[in-house]
Design an enzyme around this catalytic site. Structure first.
Site, PDB file in Angstrom:
ATOM      1  N   LYS A 125       8.626  -4.919   4.417  1.00 15.13           N
ATOM      2  CA  LYS A 125       9.655  -3.986   3.970  1.00 15.13           C
ATOM      3  C   LYS A 125      10.627  -4.665   3.006  1.00 15.13           C
ATOM      4  O   LYS A 125      10.990  -4.102   1.978  1.00 15.13           O
ATOM      5  CB  LYS A 125      10.359  -3.394   5.176  1.00 15.13           C
ATOM      6  CG  LYS A 125       9.435  -2.498   6.006  1.00 15.13           C
ATOM      7  CD  LYS A 125      10.118  -1.939   7.224  1.00 15.13           C
ATOM      8  CE  LYS A 125       9.206  -0.941   7.942  1.00 15.13           C
ATOM      9  NZ  LYS A 125       7.952  -1.559   8.429  1.00 15.13           N
TER      10      LYS A 125
ATOM     11  N   LYS B 115      15.005   2.372   9.384  1.00 14.71           N
ATOM     12  CA  LYS B 115      13.821   1.816  10.026  1.00 14.71           C
ATOM     13  C   LYS B 115      13.997   0.326  10.313  1.00 14.71           C
ATOM     14  O   LYS B 115      14.731  -0.366   9.589  1.00 14.71           O
ATOM     15  CB  LYS B 115      12.570   2.049   9.172  1.00 14.71           C
ATOM     16  CG  LYS B 115      12.636   1.555   7.741  1.00 14.71           C
ATOM     17  CD  LYS B 115      11.403   2.040   6.966  1.00 14.71           C
ATOM     18  CE  LYS B 115      11.436   1.645   5.515  1.00 14.71           C
ATOM     19  NZ  LYS B 115      10.275   2.161   4.753  1.00 14.71           N
TER      20      LYS B 115
ATOM     21  N   ARG C 163      -0.915   5.208  -0.022  1.00 12.66           N
ATOM     22  CA  ARG C 163      -1.316   3.813   0.069  1.00 12.66           C
ATOM     23  C   ARG C 163      -2.119   3.463  -1.182  1.00 12.66           C
ATOM     24  O   ARG C 163      -3.207   3.999  -1.404  1.00 12.66           O
ATOM     25  CB  ARG C 163      -2.136   3.573   1.324  1.00 12.66           C
ATOM     26  CG  ARG C 163      -2.854   2.221   1.389  1.00 12.66           C
ATOM     27  CD  ARG C 163      -1.909   1.028   1.328  1.00 12.66           C
ATOM     28  NE  ARG C 163      -0.860   1.056   2.318  1.00 12.66           N
ATOM     29  CZ  ARG C 163      -1.000   0.629   3.579  1.00 12.66           C
ATOM     30  NH1 ARG C 163      -2.181   0.170   3.988  1.00 12.66           N
ATOM     31  NH2 ARG C 163       0.022   0.648   4.411  1.00 12.66           N
TER      32      ARG C 163
ATOM     33  N   ARG D  84      -1.027   9.870   2.805  1.00 13.15           N
ATOM     34  CA  ARG D  84      -0.932  10.150   4.244  1.00 13.15           C
ATOM     35  C   ARG D  84       0.156  11.196   4.437  1.00 13.15           C
ATOM     36  O   ARG D  84       1.337  10.921   4.267  1.00 13.15           O
ATOM     37  CB  ARG D  84      -0.646   8.849   4.991  1.00 13.15           C
ATOM     38  CG  ARG D  84      -1.805   7.852   4.831  1.00 13.15           C
ATOM     39  CD  ARG D  84      -1.402   6.423   5.026  1.00 13.15           C
ATOM     40  NE  ARG D  84      -0.386   6.016   4.071  1.00 13.15           N
ATOM     41  CZ  ARG D  84       0.248   4.842   4.144  1.00 13.15           C
ATOM     42  NH1 ARG D  84      -0.027   3.986   5.102  1.00 13.15           N
ATOM     43  NH2 ARG D  84       1.167   4.535   3.245  1.00 13.15           N
TER      44      ARG D  84
ATOM     45  N   ARG E 187       7.110  11.388   9.242  1.00 17.55           N
ATOM     46  CA  ARG E 187       6.299  10.208   8.957  1.00 17.55           C
ATOM     47  C   ARG E 187       4.877  10.610   8.577  1.00 17.55           C
ATOM     48  O   ARG E 187       4.258  11.435   9.222  1.00 17.55           O
ATOM     49  CB  ARG E 187       6.258   9.289  10.181  1.00 17.55           C
ATOM     50  CG  ARG E 187       7.622   8.793  10.629  1.00 17.55           C
ATOM     51  CD  ARG E 187       7.539   8.115  11.974  1.00 17.55           C
ATOM     52  NE  ARG E 187       7.063   9.023  13.015  1.00 17.55           N
ATOM     53  CZ  ARG E 187       6.770   8.652  14.260  1.00 17.55           C
ATOM     54  NH1 ARG E 187       6.879   7.376  14.608  1.00 17.55           N
ATOM     55  NH2 ARG E 187       6.349   9.540  15.140  1.00 17.55           N
TER      56      ARG E 187
ATOM     57  N   ASP F 166       2.914   0.971  -0.640  1.00 24.85           N
ATOM     58  CA  ASP F 166       3.242   2.314  -0.172  1.00 24.85           C
ATOM     59  C   ASP F 166       4.180   2.966  -1.173  1.00 24.85           C
ATOM     60  O   ASP F 166       5.240   2.417  -1.502  1.00 24.85           O
ATOM     61  CB  ASP F 166       3.891   2.263   1.210  1.00 24.85           C
ATOM     62  CG  ASP F 166       2.890   1.933   2.305  1.00 24.85           C
ATOM     63  OD1 ASP F 166       1.676   1.899   2.021  1.00 24.85           O
ATOM     64  OD2 ASP F 166       3.319   1.704   3.450  1.00 24.85           O
TER      65      ASP F 166
ATOM     66  N   GLU G 281       7.120   0.089   0.498  1.00 30.67           N
ATOM     67  CA  GLU G 281       6.709  -1.105   1.237  1.00 30.67           C
ATOM     68  C   GLU G 281       5.618  -1.831   0.456  1.00 30.67           C
ATOM     69  O   GLU G 281       4.894  -1.219  -0.340  1.00 30.67           O
ATOM     70  CB  GLU G 281       6.175  -0.754   2.635  1.00 30.67           C
ATOM     71  CG  GLU G 281       7.218  -0.224   3.586  1.00 30.67           C
ATOM     72  CD  GLU G 281       6.685  -0.077   5.020  1.00 30.67           C
ATOM     73  OE1 GLU G 281       5.638  -0.684   5.341  1.00 30.67           O
ATOM     74  OE2 GLU G 281       7.324   0.645   5.798  1.00 30.67           O
TER      75      GLU G 281
ATOM     76  N   ASN H 230       2.564  -4.025   1.746  1.00 36.58           N
ATOM     77  CA  ASN H 230       1.849  -4.459   2.941  1.00 36.58           C
ATOM     78  C   ASN H 230       0.911  -5.614   2.595  1.00 36.58           C
ATOM     79  O   ASN H 230       0.056  -5.481   1.712  1.00 36.58           O
ATOM     80  CB  ASN H 230       1.052  -3.288   3.528  1.00 36.58           C
ATOM     81  CG  ASN H 230       1.965  -2.182   4.020  1.00 36.58           C
ATOM     82  OD1 ASN H 230       2.408  -2.185   5.158  1.00 36.58           O
ATOM     83  ND2 ASN H 230       2.264  -1.231   3.142  1.00 36.58           N
TER      84      ASN H 230
END
Length: 316
Positions: free
Chosen positions: A125, A160, A210, A225, A233, A273, A281, A283
């Protein structure tokens, strides 16, 4: 080629969607040999090399028993052609220690992907803060007063934890500020834990995308997503629906800008993301979505990954 996967227990894999499984399957299809261990199996004895008791496996593709095992030898990590660190988050103390053991194995001659130091240097993050032109207004703090000021400025926000995964611990607070104090206290442990606050991006309704970057180059499709029902979410683990789409112009701009930078740091595989036009984000621990994108678009993501792995090994 001999490949060691450092991963979660094999028995926990859901092979219909597991990205690590898809990597193994493609590597085996090309004739490479597969071994697996968990981080807890890594050892470093004083005066010796980093080794592990590994499971040598052959994939059968059958469920529920999808592999056969031929042995459990103890081997130094440097004896493998490649070591793939695929342990799922959270990035806790044990993950941190595992990166140190893997880094020592690198010094002994092992080739580790993603590089252990790069894993430590890119918390998933926090890493977005290095690229502010792609990030919506974001605050990292443990100060409740700063959270309140950020909320007063932006009205609709997401809070978060920095070490969350799969959408856990994500809260939305709207303009009325309902429960802002309580949520902040829960996430920051009454001022002892740092959290992230971001302006809410309404385009989440169209999906949390993603975007995979392999060897510095973007996969041409993302997996959006999409949140279901009243859920905010989009994470698949939180019930989101995965829909593959061609990259948008903005997705491509972000991936093309970050890809070469991150690849040069030893990050062979990255999952960006993106919500709307904004990076949320980066990842790096064990990015997923290979199978979903491949099945929905026909673009062979595992093949692209193993191509990149083979090319990286050939440069030595």
């Amino acid at each position: 080629m001999n490949i060691l996967f450092v991963a979660d227990p094999l028995e926990s894999f859901k092979i219909a969607k597991d990205t690590t499984f898809s990597m193994m399957r493609e590597a085996q299809r090309r004739g490479h040999r597969i071994a697996v261990c968990e981080p807890r199996h890594l050892n470093w004895r004083s005066g010796g090399e980093v080794d592990a008791q590994v499971r040598e496996i052959t994939l059968t593709g059958d469920a529920p028993v999808w592999f056969t095992e031929s042995g459990r030898p103890r081997r130094a990590l440097r004896t493998f052609d490649a070591v793939l660190m695929r342990k799922d988050p959270p990035f806790d103390s044990e993950f941190f220690y595992a990166t140190h053991l893997l880094e020592q194995a690198e010094r002994e001659g092992a080739r580790v992907f993603n590089r252990p130091a790069a894993l430590r240097d890119h918390p998933e993050k926090l890493a977005v803060m290095e690229f502010p032109r792609f990030v919506s207004p974001t605050l990292v703090t443990r100060d409740p007063a700063e959270v309140r000021r950020f909320h007063a400025e932006h009205g609709d926000i997401i809070l978060k934890p920095l070490d969350g995964m799969g959408g856990t611990g994500i809260f939305r607070v709207r303009a009325d500020g309902l429960n802002l104090g309580s949520i902040t206290e829960t996430l920051n442990g009454n001022g002892t834990t740092t959290l992230m606050v971001q302006r809410f991006v309404p385009e989440i309704s169209d999906g949390d995308k993603r975007v995979l970057v392999i060897g510095g180059k973007p996969v041409p499709h993302s997996l959006a997503r999409i949140p279901q029902g009243s859920e905010v979410r989009g994470n698949l683990a939180a019930g989101g629906k995965g829909v593959a789409r061609p990259l948008s112009a903005r997705d491509g701009e972000i991936a093309e800008a970050l890809g070469p930078v991150l690849a040069a740091r030893g990050l062979l595989l990255v999952g960006l993301d993106v919500i709307g036009d904004w990076l949320t984000e980066i990842n790096v621990t064990s990015p997923t979505c290979f199978q979903e994108i491949t099945e929905q678009t026909g673009f062979d993501v595992p093949a692209m990954f193993v191509d990149a792995l083979e090319a990286a090994l050939a440069t030595r």
